[in-house]
Design a protein around this motif. Structure first.
Motif, PDB file in Angstrom:
ATOM      1  N   ARG A 122       0.730  -1.324  -0.015  1.00 52.40           N
ATOM      2  CA  ARG A 122      -0.154   0.141  -0.817  1.00 52.40           C
ATOM      3  C   ARG A 122       1.220   1.094   0.252  1.00 52.40           C
ATOM      4  O   ARG A 122       0.353   2.424  -0.963  1.00 52.40           O
ATOM      5  N   ARG A 123       1.737   1.358   0.246  1.00 51.95           N
ATOM      6  CA  ARG A 123       3.112   2.171   0.751  1.00 51.95           C
ATOM      7  C   ARG A 123       3.701   2.430  -0.563  1.00 51.95           C
ATOM      8  O   ARG A 123       3.659   3.834  -0.877  1.00 51.95           O
ATOM      9  N   VAL A 124       4.366   1.320  -1.170  1.00 45.75           N
ATOM     10  CA  VAL A 124       4.507   2.152  -2.240  1.00 45.75           C
ATOM     11  C   VAL A 124       3.998   1.972  -3.210  1.00 45.75           C
ATOM     12  O   VAL A 124       3.905   3.374  -4.316  1.00 45.75           O
ATOM     13  N   LYS A 125       2.085   2.224  -3.651  1.00 41.46           N
ATOM     14  CA  LYS A 125       0.913   2.316  -4.387  1.00 41.46           C
ATOM     15  C   LYS A 125       1.331   3.712  -4.418  1.00 41.46           C
ATOM     16  O   LYS A 125       0.834   4.745  -4.831  1.00 41.46           O
ATOM     17  N   SER A 126       0.872   4.317  -3.396  1.00 38.30           N
ATOM     18  CA  SER A 126       0.575   5.748  -2.344  1.00 38.30           C
ATOM     19  C   SER A 126       1.468   6.316  -2.509  1.00 38.30           C
ATOM     20  O   SER A 126       1.498   7.767  -3.487  1.00 38.30           O
ATOM     21  N   LEU A 127       3.409   5.483  -2.975  1.00 37.32           N
ATOM     22  CA  LEU A 127       4.078   6.336  -3.244  1.00 37.32           C
ATOM     23  C   LEU A 127       4.133   6.680  -4.937  1.00 37.32           C
ATOM     24  O   LEU A 127       4.522   7.516  -5.446  1.00 37.32           O
ATOM     25  N   GLU A 128       3.873   5.382  -5.028  1.00 35.59           N
ATOM     26  CA  GLU A 128       3.805   6.006  -7.476  1.00 35.59           C
ATOM     27  C   GLU A 128       2.478   6.958  -7.342  1.00 35.59           C
ATOM     28  O   GLU A 128       3.177   7.728  -8.170  1.00 35.59           O
ATOM     29  N   GLU A 129       1.869   6.893  -6.846  1.00 38.77           N
ATOM     30  CA  GLU A 129       0.682   7.535  -7.290  1.00 38.77           C
ATOM     31  C   GLU A 129       1.033   9.013  -6.997  1.00 38.77           C
ATOM     32  O   GLU A 129       0.602  10.300  -7.629  1.00 38.77           O
ATOM     33  N   ALA A 130       1.385   9.282  -5.869  1.00 36.77           N
ATOM     34  CA  ALA A 130       1.834  10.782  -5.346  1.00 36.77           C
ATOM     35  C   ALA A 130       3.114  12.009  -6.263  1.00 36.77           C
ATOM     36  O   ALA A 130       3.230  12.667  -5.925  1.00 36.77           O
ATOM     37  N   GLY A 131       3.589  10.763  -6.922  1.00 38.92           N
ATOM     38  CA  GLY A 131       4.741  11.039  -8.311  1.00 38.92           C
ATOM     39  C   GLY A 131       5.786  10.824  -7.418  1.00 38.92           C
ATOM     40  O   GLY A 131       7.168  11.041  -8.164  1.00 38.92           O
ATOM     41  N   TYR A 132       6.314  10.627  -6.128  1.00 39.61           N
ATOM     42  CA  TYR A 132       7.503  10.351  -5.921  1.00 39.61           C
ATOM     43  C   TYR A 132       8.290   9.155  -7.034  1.00 39.61           C
ATOM     44  O   TYR A 132      10.076   8.661  -7.163  1.00 39.61           O
ATOM     45  N   ILE A 133       7.701   8.451  -6.692  1.00 44.17           N
ATOM     46  CA  ILE A 133       8.408   6.602  -7.910  1.00 44.17           C
ATOM     47  C   ILE A 133       8.405   7.407  -9.393  1.00 44.17           C
ATOM     48  O   ILE A 133       6.336   7.071  -9.478  1.00 44.17           O
TER      49      ILE A 133
END
Length: 162
Positions: free
Chosen positions: A45-56
């Protein structure tokens, strides 16, 4: 609703996840979760949030240039004769289409307008790139090339505050 970069507050676990993902891109979610002290579901979930927020920004596999006989790296500084928006944009579009160009940066504080990082097999292929592709642009006023003798450091990861 997608989280924006401003909405997501990164904590130490998020930063640890990002650092590990930069350095070890092939880690499974299970392995990543173990290394940061989470169970797999919250880690995912954290990785998905980081992707959606543009950090990844994305995922890539880095290939070894030497295995493809790409032994010559050149940095080319390009000076254009004019600096209109149309000329700059046309140059950027054309240069972006060349597979040999690894990076293209618009510069300030230099005689050059752009710096290109170019990867080719050898000097013969560099000459072909330079004369048959790059300098066919009518708006180029000059180029200066430098060649890499030894790569001291090559890093794809960005520094994170951990």
């Amino acid at each position: 609703m997608e989280a924006s970069m401003a909405e997501l507050q990164l904590d130490k676990i998020d930063l640890h996840i990002l650092k590990l993902m930069q350095l070890h891109g092939k880690l499974s979610n299970q392995e990543l979760a173990e290394k940061v002290g989470l169970s797999p579901s919250p880690c995912s979930r954290r990785v998905k949030s980081l992707e959606e927020a543009g950090y990844i920004a994305g995922y890539a596999t880095l290939l070894s240039a030497e295995h493809f006989d790409l032994a010559l790296t050149a940095y080319i500084q390009v000076r254009l004769e004019k600096h209109s928006t149309e000329i700059l944009e046309a140059f950027e579009v054309k240069v972006s289409s060349y597979d040999e160009v690894q990076e293209c940066c618009l510069l300030t504080g230099s005689d050059a307008d752009y710096q290109l990082k170019v990867l080719v097999r050898d000097m013969k292929h560099f000459k072909i790139f330079l004369l048959d592709k790059l300098t066919t642009n009518d708006h180029i006023a000059g180029v200066r090339s430098s060649f890499v003798l030894k790569q001291v450091k090559n890093q794809t990861s960005i520094p994170l505050p951990i």
